[in-house]
Design a protein around this motif. Structure first.
Motif, mmCIF file in Angstrom:
data_model
loop_
_atom_site.group_PDB
_atom_site.id
_atom_site.type_symbol
_atom_site.label_atom_id
_atom_site.label_comp_id
_atom_site.label_asym_id
_atom_site.label_seq_id
_atom_site.Cartn_x
_atom_site.Cartn_y
_atom_site.Cartn_z
ATOM 1 N N TYR A 39 154.155 -0.369 77.800
ATOM 2 C CA TYR A 39 154.563 -1.758 78.020
ATOM 3 C C TYR A 39 155.274 -2.296 76.778
ATOM 4 N N TRP B 263 155.946 -7.028 86.573
ATOM 5 C CA TRP B 263 155.647 -6.564 85.221
ATOM 6 C C TRP B 263 155.273 -5.101 85.295
ATOM 7 N N ASP C 134 141.465 -10.358 92.304
ATOM 8 C CA ASP C 134 140.783 -11.329 91.459
ATOM 9 C C ASP C 134 140.521 -10.618 90.134
ATOM 10 N N MET D 193 140.135 3.233 76.947
ATOM 11 C CA MET D 193 140.707 1.915 76.736
ATOM 12 C C MET D 193 139.620 0.919 76.342
ATOM 13 N N TYR E 239 147.798 -12.329 92.312
ATOM 14 C CA TYR E 239 148.182 -11.037 91.742
ATOM 15 C C TYR E 239 148.077 -9.959 92.811
ATOM 16 N N LEU F 247 139.168 0.687 94.479
ATOM 17 C CA LEU F 247 138.255 -0.453 94.661
ATOM 18 C C LEU F 247 138.351 -1.055 96.060
ATOM 19 N N GLU G 212 150.965 -5.914 72.411
ATOM 20 C CA GLU G 212 149.610 -5.850 72.971
ATOM 21 C C GLU G 212 149.286 -4.441 73.481
ATOM 22 N N ASP H 76 139.054 -0.365 73.659
ATOM 23 C CA ASP H 76 139.450 -1.355 72.668
ATOM 24 C C ASP H 76 140.036 -2.604 73.298
ATOM 25 N N THR I 294 148.768 -7.211 79.322
ATOM 26 C CA THR I 294 150.048 -7.282 78.621
ATOM 27 C C THR I 294 150.959 -8.222 79.400
ATOM 28 N N GLY I 295 152.085 -8.556 78.813
ATOM 29 C CA GLY I 295 153.027 -9.443 79.494
ATOM 30 C C GLY I 295 154.284 -9.561 78.672
ATOM 31 N N PHE J 167 149.659 -11.321 81.237
ATOM 32 C CA PHE J 167 149.720 -11.868 82.595
ATOM 33 C C PHE J 167 148.416 -12.555 82.996
ATOM 34 N N MET J 168 147.341 -12.314 82.267
ATOM 35 C CA MET J 168 146.091 -13.015 82.547
ATOM 36 C C MET J 168 146.128 -14.477 82.080
ATOM 37 N N LEU K 119 152.928 -4.642 88.596
ATOM 38 C CA LEU K 119 152.143 -5.860 88.862
ATOM 39 C C LEU K 119 153.082 -6.896 89.474
ATOM 40 N N MET L 202 138.770 -6.886 90.479
ATOM 41 C CA MET L 202 139.154 -5.691 89.718
ATOM 42 C C MET L 202 139.038 -5.963 88.223
ATOM 43 N N PRO L 203 138.830 -4.889 87.447
ATOM 44 C CA PRO L 203 138.814 -5.075 85.994
ATOM 45 C C PRO L 203 140.231 -5.327 85.483
ATOM 46 N N GLN L 204 140.333 -6.036 84.381
ATOM 47 C CA GLN L 204 141.641 -6.249 83.755
ATOM 48 C C GLN L 204 142.011 -4.959 83.012
ATOM 49 N N THR L 205 143.113 -4.349 83.429
ATOM 50 C CA THR L 205 143.564 -3.102 82.790
ATOM 51 C C THR L 205 144.711 -3.421 81.830
ATOM 52 N N LEU L 206 145.237 -2.369 81.216
ATOM 53 C CA LEU L 206 146.356 -2.556 80.293
ATOM 54 C C LEU L 206 147.509 -3.323 80.956
ATOM 55 N N THR L 207 147.688 -3.109 82.263
ATOM 56 C CA THR L 207 148.765 -3.803 82.986
ATOM 57 C C THR L 207 148.575 -5.316 82.937
ATOM 58 N N GLU L 208 147.356 -5.761 83.245
ATOM 59 C CA GLU L 208 147.090 -7.200 83.297
ATOM 60 C C GLU L 208 147.006 -7.813 81.902
ATOM 61 N N THR M 125 155.410 -4.613 74.630
ATOM 62 C CA THR M 125 154.732 -5.716 73.943
ATOM 63 C C THR M 125 153.806 -5.121 72.886
#
Lengths: 190, 236
Positions: free
Chosen positions: A67, A59, A189, B1, A132, A152, A71, B3, B46-47, B167-168, A119, B38-44, A69
């Motif tokens: 992206y 992705w 994670d 980000m 992931y 990280l 979203e 929002d 969306t899908g 994707f989450m 991703l 890791m934090p969920q970013t715009l990548t994660e 979408t």
């Protein structure tokens, strides 16, 4: 109302029946912008044996870092029918290869900018819940050095597991997945 | 980000661990090192968006994909795709795959000595409607042996693959049948320690959707990860 999310389970050995009818090897097919690239590699288990029954999903943003979408609310252009989604099984030698365009940078947490990345969602027989991980690009060293997600990873020796290595003179990258042992791929994670 | 609203993390015991030694194939395929949080970013967050254009009108009827009818007990499988906040997940792709009535897959890796059915492939897909509902017509899959341990048999099950909005929320799971005597012995089913979460993989027999003189109905709701904060929660 709060419900318990349904538990994950393995794709099992016959994943091809269910997950290859909508396979996508050529993510670049509908792209009009961006550098066309090929990413290839192999998936290995903890004994260094190739994994012939894995499935990878990809992705990514388009070349402008958007992206495909609703979203994604960024004020950036979509690229026609480009979806940024790929899905491929590994072959008998654990190999995979797909074509795409190099994604643009996308925002990260706070005011950070993420280096171009893809991703990767990993499924296989023997895996009860998908994993992931990410593919970054070896020719983006400056952006990678400031990437908030790569940042990280405290053990710097593990970072190369997330970096696709560009073949000299070609728009091709090599990137492998190792489930365990030396060079174990970083999984997230999130 | 700021929002972006992330998805909740699973409660302990409600999802499998990668290493579950009774399931032998997990031993060499589970990561040894801890995952990097890791934090969920715009990548994660969306899908891919799948529309109805990828789904044909008969793709959700696994009994109508060949010249003749498959053998086995016909069944109607229906339910809703929800998130953990109880909200329906509309217009979302669902893919399923399963063994035939004899417990055999048309796959080169399946060497079980049971007959293939020329009228059954065992693959279907659909997109949920505006209220998150889905429906399949299929036949009840058979149990089959596998070589995980002595006299190992998989309970009857149907594989499900789901996307949801990002994707989450990606989920691949298996649905089981009520009262299956093989469930207590199956290491894959029992990899989930929380009983409520484990039982959520089991469908219910459903008279409401049973069609007289035609097929038994089974109902199964699937629950994807939900957002951390939603307008619905604020109403409480």
């Amino acid at each position: 109302m709060t419900l318990v999310p349904t538990a994950s389970s393995t794709v099992g050995p016959y994943l091809h029946i269910g997950l290859t009818p909508l396979q996508v090897y050529d993510i670049a097919k509908d792209a009009s912008k961006g550098e066309k690239i090929v990413i290839s590699g192999r998936v290995f288990d903890g004994e260094g044996q190739p994994v012939p029954d894995a499935l990878l999903e990809f992705w990514q943003a388009n070349a402008d870092g958007k992206y495909a979408t609703p979203e994604d609310s960024q004020d950036k252009p979509l690229d026609g029918k480009f979806t940024g989604f790929g899905r491929i099984p590994t072959d008998k030698e654990g190999r995979f290869s797909f074509t795409t365009v190099k994604p643009g940078a996308v925002p990260g947490p706070g005011n950070t900018l993420q280096a171009p990345h893809i991703l990767v969602c990993v499924f296989m027989r023997g895996m009860l819940k998908h994993l992931y991980t990410r593919i970054y690009f070896s020719d983006e060293a400056a952006a990678n050095a400031n990437d908030p997600v790569l940042g990280l990873i405290e053990d710097a020796s593990r970072k190369p597991t997330l970096i696709g290595e560009r073949t000299a003179g070609k728009a091709e990258y090599r990137w492998d997945i190792r489930m365990q042992g030396e060079g174990e791929t970083v999984f997230f994670d999130c | 980000m700021s929002d972006l609203i992330g998805y909740k993390r699973p409660a302990p015991g409600t999802q499998p661990n990668y290493l579950h030694a009774p399931y032998q194939s997990s031993i060499k395929r589970a990561p040894n090192k801890p995952l990097i949080r890791m934090p969920q970013t715009l990548t994660e967050l969306t899908g891919p968006v799948y529309g109805h254009e990828r789904v044909g009108p008969l793709d959700n009827d696994l009994t109508k994909q060949h010249a003749g009818e498959p053998l086995g007990e016909r069944m109607i499988l229906s339910g809703r795709l929800l998130d953990e906040n109880g909200r329906p997940v509309p217009h979302s792709l669902i893919e399923i795959w399963q063994a035939n009535a004899c417990g055999r897959y048309p796959h080169p890796g399946d060497q079980h000595d049971a007959p293939l059915d020329p009228n059954f492939t065992g693959y279907g897909r659909t997109v949920t409607d505006s209220e998150g509902r889905y429906r399949f017509v299929t036949i009840k899959p058979g149990a089959y042996p596998w070589r995980n341990h002595h006299n190992a048999w998989r309970p009857q099950h149907i594989h499900f693959s789901l996307f949801g909005p990002s994707f989450m929320t990606r989920l691949v799971t298996q649905m089981y049948f009520p009262g299956d005597p093989l469930l207590p012995f199956d290491p894959i089913f029992n990899c989930v320690t929380d009983q409520r979460a484990r039982d959520s993989m089991v469908s219910k027999f459903d008279f409401e959707t049973t069609i007289p003189e035609f097929a038994l109905g089974y109902a199964w709701d699937i629950v994807l990860r939900g957002r951390d904060a939603t307008p619905m929660e604020n109403k409480k």
